[in-house]
Scaffold this motif. Structure first.
Motif, PDB file in Angstrom:
ATOM      1  N   GLU A   1       0.529  -1.402   0.009  1.00 23.72           N
ATOM      2  CA  GLU A   1       0.142   0.003  -0.050  1.00 23.72           C
ATOM      3  C   GLU A   1       0.937   1.399  -0.019  1.00 23.72           C
ATOM      4  O   GLU A   1       0.171   2.931  -0.849  1.00 23.72           O
ATOM      5  N   ASP A   2       2.309   1.418   0.559  1.00 22.15           N
ATOM      6  CA  ASP A   2       2.783   2.791   0.707  1.00 22.15           C
ATOM      7  C   ASP A   2       3.362   2.677  -0.704  1.00 22.15           C
ATOM      8  O   ASP A   2       3.433   4.210  -1.186  1.00 22.15           O
ATOM      9  N   GLU A   3       3.852   1.384  -1.808  1.00 30.58           N
ATOM     10  CA  GLU A   3       4.487   1.854  -2.624  1.00 30.58           C
ATOM     11  C   GLU A   3       3.446   1.835  -3.590  1.00 30.58           C
ATOM     12  O   GLU A   3       3.669   3.045  -4.493  1.00 30.58           O
ATOM     13  N   ALA A   4       2.000   2.362  -2.865  1.00 33.91           N
ATOM     14  CA  ALA A   4       1.052   2.057  -4.313  1.00 33.91           C
ATOM     15  C   ALA A   4       0.864   3.275  -4.084  1.00 33.91           C
ATOM     16  O   ALA A   4       0.318   4.466  -5.339  1.00 33.91           O
ATOM     17  N   ARG A   5       0.700   3.892  -3.475  1.00 35.79           N
ATOM     18  CA  ARG A   5       0.940   5.428  -3.004  1.00 35.79           C
ATOM     19  C   ARG A   5       1.752   6.716  -3.786  1.00 35.79           C
ATOM     20  O   ARG A   5       0.860   7.391  -3.553  1.00 35.79           O
ATOM     21  N   ALA A   6       2.286   5.767  -3.480  1.00 37.01           N
ATOM     22  CA  ALA A   6       4.050   6.700  -4.403  1.00 37.01           C
ATOM     23  C   ALA A   6       3.820   6.644  -6.119  1.00 37.01           C
ATOM     24  O   ALA A   6       4.313   7.525  -6.833  1.00 37.01           O
ATOM     25  N   SER A   7       2.893   5.939  -6.336  1.00 30.98           N
ATOM     26  CA  SER A   7       2.785   5.346  -7.736  1.00 30.98           C
ATOM     27  C   SER A   7       2.003   5.969  -8.444  1.00 30.98           C
ATOM     28  O   SER A   7       0.502   5.891  -7.687  1.00 30.98           O
ATOM     29  N   VAL A   8       2.494   5.844  -9.680  1.00 28.15           N
ATOM     30  CA  VAL A   8       0.910   6.672 -10.779  1.00 28.15           C
ATOM     31  C   VAL A   8      -0.066   5.765 -11.200  1.00 28.15           C
ATOM     32  O   VAL A   8      -1.161   5.561 -12.053  1.00 28.15           O
ATOM     33  N   ALA A   9       0.673   4.001 -11.151  1.00 31.55           N
ATOM     34  CA  ALA A   9      -0.114   3.194 -11.436  1.00 31.55           C
ATOM     35  C   ALA A   9       0.998   2.123 -11.198  1.00 31.55           C
ATOM     36  O   ALA A   9       1.871   1.382 -10.734  1.00 31.55           O
ATOM     37  N   ALA A  10      -0.167   0.654 -10.570  1.00 29.42           N
ATOM     38  CA  ALA A  10       0.076  -0.395 -10.257  1.00 29.42           C
ATOM     39  C   ALA A  10       0.258  -1.288 -11.245  1.00 29.42           C
ATOM     40  O   ALA A  10      -0.742  -1.919 -11.837  1.00 29.42           O
ATOM     41  N   LEU A  11       1.554  -2.222 -11.706  1.00 30.88           N
ATOM     42  CA  LEU A  11       0.809  -3.514 -12.460  1.00 30.88           C
ATOM     43  C   LEU A  11       1.358  -4.314 -12.481  1.00 30.88           C
ATOM     44  O   LEU A  11       2.519  -4.720 -11.347  1.00 30.88           O
ATOM     45  N   VAL A  12       0.186  -5.325 -12.125  1.00 27.80           N
ATOM     46  CA  VAL A  12       0.560  -6.730 -11.435  1.00 27.80           C
ATOM     47  C   VAL A  12       0.382  -7.993 -12.522  1.00 27.80           C
ATOM     48  O   VAL A  12       0.260  -8.426 -13.175  1.00 27.80           O
ATOM     49  N   LEU A  13       1.429  -8.526 -11.772  1.00 21.98           N
ATOM     50  CA  LEU A  13       1.701  -9.450 -12.833  1.00 21.98           C
ATOM     51  C   LEU A  13       1.464 -10.990 -12.927  1.00 21.98           C
ATOM     52  O   LEU A  13       2.070 -12.053 -12.854  1.00 21.98           O
ATOM     53  N   GLU A  14       0.712 -11.423 -11.966  1.00 20.66           N
ATOM     54  CA  GLU A  14      -0.053 -12.642 -11.483  1.00 20.66           C
ATOM     55  C   GLU A  14      -0.603 -13.197 -13.178  1.00 20.66           C
ATOM     56  O   GLU A  14      -0.447 -12.306 -13.895  1.00 20.66           O
ATOM     57  N   ALA A  15      -1.171 -14.605 -13.547  1.00 20.33           N
ATOM     58  CA  ALA A  15      -1.332 -14.845 -14.164  1.00 20.33           C
ATOM     59  C   ALA A  15      -2.692 -13.532 -14.720  1.00 20.33           C
ATOM     60  O   ALA A  15      -3.279 -13.561 -14.364  1.00 20.33           O
ATOM     61  N   ALA A  16      -2.667 -14.252 -16.307  1.00 14.78           N
ATOM     62  CA  ALA A  16      -3.743 -13.908 -17.179  1.00 14.78           C
ATOM     63  C   ALA A  16      -4.233 -14.568 -16.716  1.00 14.78           C
ATOM     64  O   ALA A  16      -4.756 -16.143 -16.228  1.00 14.78           O
ATOM     65  N   GLY A  17      -5.788 -14.369 -17.408  1.00 13.49           N
ATOM     66  CA  GLY A  17      -6.507 -15.191 -17.533  1.00 13.49           C
ATOM     67  C   GLY A  17      -6.941 -16.122 -18.518  1.00 13.49           C
ATOM     68  O   GLY A  17      -6.196 -16.252 -19.424  1.00 13.49           O
TER      69      GLY A  17
END
Length: 387
Positions: free
Chosen positions: A143-159
């Protein structure tokens, strides 16, 4: 198989063969060593190692801006020894092995994508070690890193068929303890208070909190009860898994759980738990998804589709603090948490180019973050209520 793809396959197999079940802290630490070594090779810098309550997380931070969070995890659901029955292996089309799809291939994709960039200014890579059981020790980091970021890109597996995950249900988890009174089942059962019977009443009451039309599932799962076959049980318990598309539904179910009351005289019911992850709503991912589609078109990749899923990820946390979030950017394949878990090798290089292109697109035209005040207040209130 092109040489870069051969390298990716070899690196994924190396990570898969370093088993990392979430509850085995030594195994997670060994996995962190392997991920750190691989990341250092591709990123040209060693990560910060963050150990919280024995759980090992890794963070790379490169100065500059706009800040973009690349998020993944290296723990898995598979116990040490799973490789004996499900060996890590690859042929010309697929790579298989415990944890390859969820989500060690995603880590390799991230490292190779970042290595394609001209520089890493503004990039934060966070690889956590406790996502599978709920990110208890890494949540604040995320959450701390997200608050400082303009975007979060999550490398979980695709659908399915490579779909990006543009919405996820929120998750709540509960443990319901039922207290009765023991007595001899043959001599004086009437002197007891049967915790198993009370559990049966509570399981049905909990299940009725679901709402199929709203997309809310409330599922009693693991149960325990009794000590011997000839004793009226004094103790029983069951776990509950809740999935909901909206924070309002999570709050409704939470209120219902707290309102549970005993049906049998003399029994006592104790409810523990609450909201674990807020929903990742479609509006949180909408702009990033449009950009990803544009990047895919520019790179002559197949058109991207989006999907809403019931499973949660750490992307729920990043969206919950107001950061635009796009999930499912990792490997294409199937079988997460299952014996047929596998990755499609032909999709590794396209997913790598997609991620690199999306990061460059964000850098070239940063967008303002939505005001996170409302979602942050909702998340905070939910967490307080569940304590």
């Amino acid at each position: 198989m092109p040489e870069p793809v051969e390298t990716m396959v070899a690196e994924i197999l190396r990570l898969v063969r370093c088993e990392s079940p979430s509850d085995d802290l030594a195994a997670v630490a060994r996995s962190a060593d392997a991920v750190a070594e691989l990341g250092t090779t591709h990123l040209g810098a060693a990560p910060e190692r963050i150990v919280i309550d024995g759980r090992t997380h890794l963070r790379w931070r490169f100065p500059g801006g706009p800040r973009i969070l690349v998020l993944g995890h290296h723990d898995t659901v598979w116990p040490v020894g799973s490789l004996e029955e499900l060996p890590a292996c690859a042929d010309d089309e697929t790579l298989a092995g415990p944890g390859c799809f969820d989500m060690k291939a995603g880590l390799v994709i991230a490292f190779h994508a970042l290595a394609q960039l001209t520089d890493l200014a503004g990039i934060t890579v966070l690889v956590t070690g406790d996502e599978e059981p709920g990110s208890t020790t890494s949540r604040a980091l995320i959450e701390d890193e997200a608050r400082a970021s303009v975007a979060a890109l999550v490398l979980e597996a695709a659908g399915p068929e490579g779909a990006l995950k543009i919405a996820r249900k929120g998750v709540s988890r509960y443990e319901i303890a039922v207290h009765g009174r023991a007595s001899h089942a043959g001599l004086d059962p009437e002197q007891g208070v049967n915790a198993t019977l009370e559990l049966a009443h509570q399981v049905q009451a909990v299940a009725l909190l679901g709402d199929a039309e709203a997309g809310t599932t409330v599922t009693p799962t693991r149960t325990t009860s009794g000590t011997t076959t000839n004793t009226v049980p004094a103790q029983a318990s069951f776990s509950v898994d809740v999935r909901a598309l909206s924070a309002a539904e999570q709050e409704r179910v939470h209120a219902g759980m707290l309102a549970l009351t005993p049906r049998i005289h003399g029994a006592r019911v104790v409810v523990d738990g609450g909201i674990n992850r807020s929903p990742l709503a479609a509006d949180s991912s909408a702009e990033l998804f449009r950009r990803a589609q544009r990047v895919a078109d520019r790179l002559a990749l197949p058109p991207l589709t989006g999907i809403s899923v019931g499973g949660a990820s750490d992307g729920n946390f990043t969206a919950g603090v107001g950061t635009p979030t796009l999930d499912g950017l990792g490997a294409v394949g199937a079988g997460a948490h299952a014996a047929h878990e596998h990755v499609l090798i032909a999709e590794l290089e396209p997913r790598t180019r997609l991620l690199a292109g999306l990061i460059e697109d964000i850098r070239s035209a940063p967008f303002d973050r939505p005001d996170p005040t409302a979602s942050a207040k909702t998340a905070s209130a939910s967490i307080t209520a569940s304590a």
